[in-house]
Design a protein around this motif. Sequence first.
Motif, PDB file in Angstrom:
ATOM      1  N   MET A   1      11.021 -15.866  15.451  1.00 27.97           N
ATOM      2  CA  MET A   1      12.329 -15.494  14.937  1.00 27.97           C
ATOM      3  C   MET A   1      12.287 -15.220  13.440  1.00 27.97           C
ATOM      4  O   MET A   1      12.963 -14.306  12.945  1.00 27.97           O
ATOM      5  N   SER A   2      11.489 -15.973  12.722  1.00 30.36           N
ATOM      6  CA  SER A   2      11.350 -15.736  11.283  1.00 30.36           C
ATOM      7  C   SER A   2      10.798 -14.348  11.011  1.00 30.36           C
ATOM      8  O   SER A   2      11.274 -13.635  10.115  1.00 30.36           O
ATOM      9  N   ARG A   3       9.825 -13.954  11.793  1.00 27.58           N
ATOM     10  CA  ARG A   3       9.233 -12.631  11.612  1.00 27.58           C
ATOM     11  C   ARG A   3      10.206 -11.523  12.007  1.00 27.58           C
ATOM     12  O   ARG A   3      10.291 -10.495  11.347  1.00 27.58           O
ATOM     13  N   LEU A   4      10.953 -11.744  13.092  1.00 29.75           N
ATOM     14  CA  LEU A   4      11.910 -10.739  13.532  1.00 29.75           C
ATOM     15  C   LEU A   4      13.083 -10.599  12.563  1.00 29.75           C
ATOM     16  O   LEU A   4      13.640  -9.513  12.408  1.00 29.75           O
ATOM     17  N   MET A   5      13.462 -11.699  11.913  1.00 29.97           N
ATOM     18  CA  MET A   5      14.621 -11.684  11.030  1.00 29.97           C
ATOM     19  C   MET A   5      14.268 -11.352   9.587  1.00 29.97           C
ATOM     20  O   MET A   5      15.164 -11.225   8.742  1.00 29.97           O
ATOM     21  N   ALA A   6      12.994 -11.210   9.275  1.00 27.04           N
ATOM     22  CA  ALA A   6      12.571 -10.924   7.901  1.00 27.04           C
ATOM     23  C   ALA A   6      13.063  -9.549   7.454  1.00 27.04           C
ATOM     24  O   ALA A   6      13.212  -8.634   8.276  1.00 27.04           O
ATOM     25  N   PRO A   7      13.322  -9.362   6.163  1.00 28.66           N
ATOM     26  CA  PRO A   7      13.807  -8.060   5.672  1.00 28.66           C
ATOM     27  C   PRO A   7      12.860  -6.908   5.990  1.00 28.66           C
ATOM     28  O   PRO A   7      13.300  -5.785   6.216  1.00 28.66           O
ATOM     29  N   ASP A   8      11.547  -7.185   6.004  1.00 32.34           N
ATOM     30  CA  ASP A   8      10.575  -6.124   6.262  1.00 32.34           C
ATOM     31  C   ASP A   8      10.000  -6.219   7.670  1.00 32.34           C
ATOM     32  O   ASP A   8       8.860  -5.808   7.926  1.00 32.34           O
ATOM     33  N   ALA A   9      10.783  -6.764   8.626  1.00 33.76           N
ATOM     34  CA  ALA A   9      10.274  -7.062   9.956  1.00 33.76           C
ATOM     35  C   ALA A   9       9.671  -5.840  10.643  1.00 33.76           C
ATOM     36  O   ALA A   9       8.586  -5.928  11.225  1.00 33.76           O
ATOM     37  N   GLU A  10      10.367  -4.709  10.584  1.00 33.76           N
ATOM     38  CA  GLU A  10       9.894  -3.533  11.309  1.00 33.76           C
ATOM     39  C   GLU A  10       8.498  -3.112  10.833  1.00 33.76           C
ATOM     40  O   GLU A  10       7.588  -2.913  11.643  1.00 33.76           O
ATOM     41  N   GLN A  11       8.321  -3.018   9.518  1.00 33.12           N
ATOM     42  CA  GLN A  11       7.032  -2.581   8.990  1.00 33.12           C
ATOM     43  C   GLN A  11       5.949  -3.634   9.239  1.00 33.12           C
ATOM     44  O   GLN A  11       4.824  -3.317   9.635  1.00 33.12           O
TER      45      GLN A  11
ATOM     46  N   PRO B   1       6.874 -29.576  20.307  1.00 29.51           N
ATOM     47  CA  PRO B   1       6.673 -29.141  18.919  1.00 29.51           C
ATOM     48  C   PRO B   1       5.954 -27.800  18.796  1.00 29.51           C
ATOM     49  O   PRO B   1       6.315 -26.985  17.933  1.00 29.51           O
ATOM     50  N   GLU B   2       4.986 -27.556  19.664  1.00 28.03           N
ATOM     51  CA  GLU B   2       4.271 -26.288  19.593  1.00 28.03           C
ATOM     52  C   GLU B   2       5.167 -25.130  20.003  1.00 28.03           C
ATOM     53  O   GLU B   2       5.159 -24.061  19.378  1.00 28.03           O
ATOM     54  N   GLU B   3       5.954 -25.319  21.071  1.00 32.94           N
ATOM     55  CA  GLU B   3       6.908 -24.281  21.474  1.00 32.94           C
ATOM     56  C   GLU B   3       7.925 -24.029  20.369  1.00 32.94           C
ATOM     57  O   GLU B   3       8.287 -22.875  20.095  1.00 32.94           O
ATOM     58  N   ALA B   4       8.403 -25.098  19.750  1.00 33.72           N
ATOM     59  CA  ALA B   4       9.379 -24.954  18.674  1.00 33.72           C
ATOM     60  C   ALA B   4       8.782 -24.195  17.501  1.00 33.72           C
ATOM     61  O   ALA B   4       9.450 -23.351  16.888  1.00 33.72           O
ATOM     62  N   ARG B   5       7.527 -24.479  17.190  1.00 33.93           N
ATOM     63  CA  ARG B   5       6.872 -23.786  16.076  1.00 33.93           C
ATOM     64  C   ARG B   5       6.705 -22.301  16.389  1.00 33.93           C
ATOM     65  O   ARG B   5       6.960 -21.436  15.535  1.00 33.93           O
ATOM     66  N   GLU B   6       6.262 -21.983  17.614  1.00 33.50           N
ATOM     67  CA  GLU B   6       6.068 -20.585  18.000  1.00 33.50           C
ATOM     68  C   GLU B   6       7.388 -19.828  17.977  1.00 33.50           C
ATOM     69  O   GLU B   6       7.456 -18.679  17.519  1.00 33.50           O
ATOM     70  N   TYR B   7       8.443 -20.461  18.490  1.00 32.22           N
ATOM     71  CA  TYR B   7       9.759 -19.811  18.497  1.00 32.22           C
ATOM     72  C   TYR B   7      10.227 -19.542  17.066  1.00 32.22           C
ATOM     73  O   TYR B   7      10.683 -18.433  16.746  1.00 32.22           O
ATOM     74  N   ALA B   8      10.139 -20.560  16.205  1.00 34.82           N
ATOM     75  CA  ALA B   8      10.601 -20.404  14.826  1.00 34.82           C
ATOM     76  C   ALA B   8       9.808 -19.326  14.106  1.00 34.82           C
ATOM     77  O   ALA B   8      10.372 -18.536  13.330  1.00 34.82           O
ATOM     78  N   ASP B   9       8.503 -19.267  14.366  1.00 36.82           N
ATOM     79  CA  ASP B   9       7.670 -18.243  13.732  1.00 36.82           C
ATOM     80  C   ASP B   9       8.072 -16.848  14.203  1.00 36.82           C
ATOM     81  O   ASP B   9       8.193 -15.924  13.386  1.00 36.82           O
TER      82      ASP B   9
ATOM     83  N   LEU C   1      19.767 -17.458  15.613  1.00 34.12           N
ATOM     84  CA  LEU C   1      19.282 -18.698  16.224  1.00 34.12           C
ATOM     85  C   LEU C   1      17.850 -18.911  15.749  1.00 34.12           C
ATOM     86  O   LEU C   1      16.895 -18.707  16.502  1.00 34.12           O
ATOM     87  N   PRO C   2      17.670 -19.324  14.507  1.00 32.36           N
ATOM     88  CA  PRO C   2      16.327 -19.351  13.927  1.00 32.36           C
ATOM     89  C   PRO C   2      15.402 -20.414  14.501  1.00 32.36           C
ATOM     90  O   PRO C   2      14.176 -20.305  14.348  1.00 32.36           O
ATOM     91  N   THR C   3      15.943 -21.443  15.142  1.00 32.84           N
ATOM     92  CA  THR C   3      15.079 -22.496  15.687  1.00 32.84           C
ATOM     93  C   THR C   3      15.352 -22.665  17.178  1.00 32.84           C
ATOM     94  O   THR C   3      16.432 -22.338  17.683  1.00 32.84           O
ATOM     95  N   LEU C   4      14.353 -23.221  17.870  1.00 35.46           N
ATOM     96  CA  LEU C   4      14.517 -23.490  19.294  1.00 35.46           C
ATOM     97  C   LEU C   4      15.598 -24.536  19.511  1.00 35.46           C
ATOM     98  O   LEU C   4      16.327 -24.496  20.513  1.00 35.46           O
ATOM     99  N   GLU C   5      15.730 -25.465  18.589  1.00 37.05           N
ATOM    100  CA  GLU C   5      16.800 -26.461  18.678  1.00 37.05           C
ATOM    101  C   GLU C   5      18.166 -25.791  18.647  1.00 37.05           C
ATOM    102  O   GLU C   5      19.081 -26.175  19.382  1.00 37.05           O
ATOM    103  N   ASP C   6      18.328 -24.772  17.797  1.00 38.94           N
ATOM    104  CA  ASP C   6      19.592 -24.035  17.744  1.00 38.94           C
ATOM    105  C   ASP C   6      19.897 -23.378  19.094  1.00 38.94           C
ATOM    106  O   ASP C   6      21.030 -23.438  19.589  1.00 38.94           O
ATOM    107  N   ALA C   7      18.878 -22.739  19.667  1.00 37.22           N
ATOM    108  CA  ALA C   7      19.075 -22.031  20.925  1.00 37.22           C
ATOM    109  C   ALA C   7      19.407 -22.985  22.060  1.00 37.22           C
ATOM    110  O   ALA C   7      20.282 -22.725  22.892  1.00 37.22           O
ATOM    111  N   ARG C   8      18.718 -24.124  22.096  1.00 35.40           N
ATOM    112  CA  ARG C   8      18.905 -25.068  23.196  1.00 35.40           C
ATOM    113  C   ARG C   8      20.147 -25.940  23.021  1.00 35.40           C
ATOM    114  O   ARG C   8      20.511 -26.662  23.934  1.00 35.40           O
ATOM    115  N   ALA C   9      20.784 -25.864  21.884  1.00 39.23           N
ATOM    116  CA  ALA C   9      21.988 -26.662  21.654  1.00 39.23           C
ATOM    117  C   ALA C   9      23.251 -25.955  22.139  1.00 39.23           C
ATOM    118  O   ALA C   9      24.338 -26.535  22.096  1.00 39.23           O
TER     119      ALA C   9
END
Length: 316
Positions: A97-107, A87-95, A195-203
């Motif tokens: 990817m969420s930050r990288l995929m956000a509209p303002d990610a670069e800034q 669960p902790e790895e999944a949370r870190e991964y999702a966080d 692949l927003p979640t670790l479950e997506d990536a591992r599937a």
Amino acid sequence: MIRFPNLRALAALLLIALALVACRRDPPAEDASTVPGSPVAAVEAQAQALRANDLVRWSRLGLPPELHARTEALWNRRLAEATPPDPEEAREYADMMSRLMAPDAEQALLRDIEPKLVEFETEIAGQWPLMQATAGIFLNAAIEANTELSASEKSHGQELVSTLLGWAQPALFTDRARAREAIAALSATARELDLPTLEDARALEMMPAMEKGGIALAGIKQAAKAYDMDLDASLDGVEAALVSREGDRARVKVSYPLLDETISFEMDMQRVGEGWYSADAIRQAEADLAEAGPDPAEQSANPNAEPATTGAGSAD
């Protein structure tokens, strides 16, 4: 340890560089199923696939068809047997990817790492020569102690360590313009991967994972260019030459430019049927299959079946 998104990408790049098999770049004449008929052509074909970010083709050219099929089956079997991610790895991964995929990610990401860049400049830069030397000792010792690497692979890895540590200077990694460019490349790659979640990536089964891997490879190449590391230029500039050949065995010397240095290594090749493949890749795949053992589902369905073999040591 200070962990930057862009440094993570560079770490991934180093792993790819350690596995680099490259040669002159010519337009590929074969389709994905064609097996090159000489040791040098086999190296060239895999290099062309890496240059094109085509990891599906690269994987198919990397092992004899029967062994590749068994390796793919093991991948998918492990996928079906896998336990849910931590669960902790999944949370870190999702966080992440969420930050990288956000509209303002670069800034947003550049703003977030600014304090760490300052810390790196003030606390680590002055200690860098000692840290650099210590890292070299540690990495070379780790390579030497790795029993899965051949002598040639160890020599190649240690040569890479020397070149990369000479290139890795604090001013390079604290340059804000470079960081912004690298983050933009990683952000665009994350959005394309989708692949927003670790479950997506591992599937992902093996071939879909290779397709996504090609997207990731292209993004890592782009991020690395921000730090003056051009992996495609290395693929364009290197050469492969036959050192020796005796029956179904051959040895190929590969040389390629990297960061104003020329890296060279030799690799053993093995003929299976009409094609040539890395002998180390065959050995490692067979060892992995042997360690995994037979598929319980297949064994229960056909209890009298004999274990499959690759026939890797035989000629046609």
